[in-house]
Design an enzyme around this catalytic site. Structure first.
Site, PDB file in Angstrom:
ATOM      1  N   ASN A   9      48.702  36.752  37.183  1.00  0.00           N
ATOM      2  CA  ASN A   9      48.731  37.345  38.334  1.00  0.00           C
ATOM      3  C   ASN A   9      48.076  36.264  39.290  1.00  0.00           C
ATOM      4  O   ASN A   9      46.967  35.980  39.261  1.00  0.00           O
ATOM      5  CB  ASN A   9      47.652  38.543  38.381  1.00  0.00           C
ATOM      6  CG  ASN A   9      47.590  39.270  39.760  1.00  0.00           C
ATOM      7  OD1 ASN A   9      48.266  38.559  40.878  1.00  0.00           O
ATOM      8  ND2 ASN A   9      46.910  40.172  40.069  1.00  0.00           N
ATOM      9  N   LYS A  11      47.991  36.236  42.403  1.00  0.00           N
ATOM     10  CA  LYS A  11      47.512  36.805  43.839  1.00  0.00           C
ATOM     11  C   LYS A  11      48.028  35.819  44.955  1.00  0.00           C
ATOM     12  O   LYS A  11      49.118  35.401  44.851  1.00  0.00           O
ATOM     13  CB  LYS A  11      45.991  36.931  43.467  1.00  0.00           C
ATOM     14  CG  LYS A  11      45.464  37.636  42.243  1.00  0.00           C
ATOM     15  CD  LYS A  11      44.267  37.846  42.501  1.00  0.00           C
ATOM     16  CE  LYS A  11      43.890  38.560  41.079  1.00  0.00           C
ATOM     17  NZ  LYS A  11      42.447  39.027  40.956  1.00  0.00           N
ATOM     18  N   HIS A  95      46.964  47.514  41.394  1.00  0.00           N
ATOM     19  CA  HIS A  95      45.914  46.709  41.180  1.00  0.00           C
ATOM     20  C   HIS A  95      44.659  46.994  42.090  1.00  0.00           C
ATOM     21  O   HIS A  95      44.887  47.493  43.049  1.00  0.00           O
ATOM     22  CB  HIS A  95      46.479  45.164  41.610  1.00  0.00           C
ATOM     23  CG  HIS A  95      45.469  44.387  41.108  1.00  0.00           C
ATOM     24  ND1 HIS A  95      44.207  43.946  41.874  1.00  0.00           N
ATOM     25  CD2 HIS A  95      45.200  43.625  40.112  1.00  0.00           C
ATOM     26  CE1 HIS A  95      43.676  43.098  41.074  1.00  0.00           C
ATOM     27  NE2 HIS A  95      44.225  42.542  40.299  1.00  0.00           N
ATOM     28  N   GLU A  97      42.685  45.543  43.846  1.00  0.00           N
ATOM     29  CA  GLU A  97      42.506  45.094  45.075  1.00  0.00           C
ATOM     30  C   GLU A  97      43.533  45.808  46.056  1.00  0.00           C
ATOM     31  O   GLU A  97      43.163  45.932  47.199  1.00  0.00           O
ATOM     32  CB  GLU A  97      43.101  43.553  45.216  1.00  0.00           C
ATOM     33  CG  GLU A  97      41.892  42.740  44.657  1.00  0.00           C
ATOM     34  CD  GLU A  97      42.277  41.468  43.776  1.00  0.00           C
ATOM     35  OE1 GLU A  97      43.406  41.132  43.831  1.00  0.00           O
ATOM     36  OE2 GLU A  97      41.465  40.855  42.965  1.00  0.00           O
ATOM     37  N   GLU A 167      41.446  47.163  33.642  1.00  0.00           N
ATOM     38  CA  GLU A 167      40.759  46.291  34.414  1.00  0.00           C
ATOM     39  C   GLU A 167      39.637  46.728  34.931  1.00  0.00           C
ATOM     40  O   GLU A 167      39.562  47.459  36.165  1.00  0.00           O
ATOM     41  CB  GLU A 167      41.677  45.555  35.439  1.00  0.00           C
ATOM     42  CG  GLU A 167      42.983  44.845  35.060  1.00  0.00           C
ATOM     43  CD  GLU A 167      43.462  43.678  35.979  1.00  0.00           C
ATOM     44  OE1 GLU A 167      43.576  42.651  35.559  1.00  0.00           O
ATOM     45  OE2 GLU A 167      43.830  44.281  37.118  1.00  0.00           O
ATOM     46  N   GLY A 173      37.694  38.737  38.617  1.00  0.00           N
ATOM     47  CA  GLY A 173      37.079  37.467  39.519  1.00  0.00           C
ATOM     48  C   GLY A 173      35.686  37.231  39.398  1.00  0.00           C
ATOM     49  O   GLY A 173      35.060  36.535  40.323  1.00  0.00           O
ATOM     50  N   SER A 212      38.453  38.547  34.401  1.00  0.00           N
ATOM     51  CA  SER A 212      37.829  37.401  33.985  1.00  0.00           C
ATOM     52  C   SER A 212      38.204  36.782  32.323  1.00  0.00           C
ATOM     53  O   SER A 212      37.451  36.381  31.636  1.00  0.00           O
ATOM     54  CB  SER A 212      36.212  37.516  33.833  1.00  0.00           C
ATOM     55  OG  SER A 212      35.796  37.635  35.318  1.00  0.00           O
TER      56      SER A 212
HETATM   57  P1  PGA Z   1      40.440  37.508  37.087  1.00  0.00           P
HETATM   58  O1  PGA Z   1      41.589  38.778  37.730  1.00  0.00           O
HETATM   59  O2  PGA Z   1      41.169  37.220  35.806  1.00  0.00           O
HETATM   60  O3  PGA Z   1      40.729  36.453  38.107  1.00  0.00           O
HETATM   61  O4  PGA Z   1      39.390  38.176  36.800  1.00  0.00           O
HETATM   62  C1  PGA Z   1      42.378  39.698  36.802  1.00  0.00           C
HETATM   63  C2  PGA Z   1      43.185  40.422  37.740  1.00  0.00           C
HETATM   64  O5  PGA Z   1      42.762  40.819  38.935  1.00  0.00           O
HETATM   65  O6  PGA Z   1      44.374  40.836  37.449  1.00  0.00           O
END
Ligand code: PGA
Length: 252
Positions: A9, A11, A95, A97, A167, A173, A212
């Site tokens: 992803n 982003k 997601h 976010e 997640e 992140g 992460s």
């Molecule tokens: P990350 O994000 O690996 O940077 O923690 C995962 C995601 O948001 O799908």
């Protein structure tokens, strides 16, 4: 046997130049990836170029979001038909976010999930709890509620060909990965919950872990019984790191 899936992803990151370098790097190492299916989810505007760059490879392309509508006066939206038209196979829905920054509800996410399927895309449905929800001990309840919104709208059978990504929001992140045991516990909960409705669906659905994930922890996470791969954010922006994660299922 469920095939592992590693989905990147990206982003809202990258430029034509940096994406070309990233895709070239991924293509150069694909021969070493044995068991995982691989997918990348670029920002909308780069999707057609990335589809072209990946033509003839095994890497699938996905969107990061999709409208719940098909077409019409919805300024700024992108429909499932459009994603399908430019060569997407997958799309991420719900997601964290989208849920937390843009206030997208469980019901709205369920409608996006339905739209994805209607237009022939495989939805990657993200679920997961906030830190305070984990601390309150209501992780299972939150994840169940997020899944129920989809099951109520689309029925349990709709999940058979979908992908779920667990997640934990506190791990996205932040560099704080859930331990393999913590993740497995929630993955097992999800599979058992689905099995209560349809054992065949529970057995078939791929459940990815996200939050992460990096080359250093991927094999341990993917080695857990109910973890079928990962949804990778930050680490998917480096070809070497992403490829190492794609190879992790081979060591399991
Ligand atoms: P990350 O994000 O690996 O940077 O923690 C995962 C995601 O948001 O799908």
């Amino acid at each position: 046997m469920r095939q592992p899936l590693v989905a990147g992803n990206w982003k809202m990151n990258g430029s034509l130049d940096s994406i070309r370098t990233l895709v070239d790097g991924i293509k150069a190492g694909l021969g070493e990836v044995k068991s995982a299916a691989v997918c990348v989810c670029p920002p909308y505007v780069y999707i057609p170029q990335v589809v072209e760059m990946l033509d003839g490879t095994v890497v699938a392309v996905g969107g990061q979001d999709v409208s719940d509508q098909e077409a019409g006066a919805f300024t700024g939206e992108v429909s499932g038909t459009m994603l399908k038209d430019v060569g997407c196979r997958y799309v991420i829905v719900g997601h964290s976010e989208r849920r937390s920054i843009y206030g997208e509800s469980d019901e709205f996410t369920a409608r996006k999930f339905a739209a994805a399927r209607r237009f022939g895309l495989t939805p990657i449905l993200c679920v997961g709890e906030l830190l305070e929800e984990r601390e309150k001990g209501i992780t299972d309840e939150v994840v169940a509620r997020q899944l129920d919104a989809v099951i109520e709208l689309e029925g349990i059978a709709a999940l058979a060909d979908a992908v779920i990504a667990y997640e934990p929001v506190w791990a996205i992140g932040t560099g704080k990965t859930a331990s393999p045991e913590q993740a497995q516990e929630v993955h097992a909960f999800i599979r058992q919950k689905l099995a209560g409705l349809d054992a065949g669906v529970a057995e078939k659905v791929q459940i990815l872990y996200g939050g992460s994930v990096k080359a250093a922890n991927a094999a341990e996470l993917f080695g857990m019984a109910d973890i079928d791969g990962g949804l990778i954010g930050g680490a998917s922006l480096s070809a070497d790191e992403f490829l190492a994660i794609c190879r992790a299922p081979d060591a399991v």
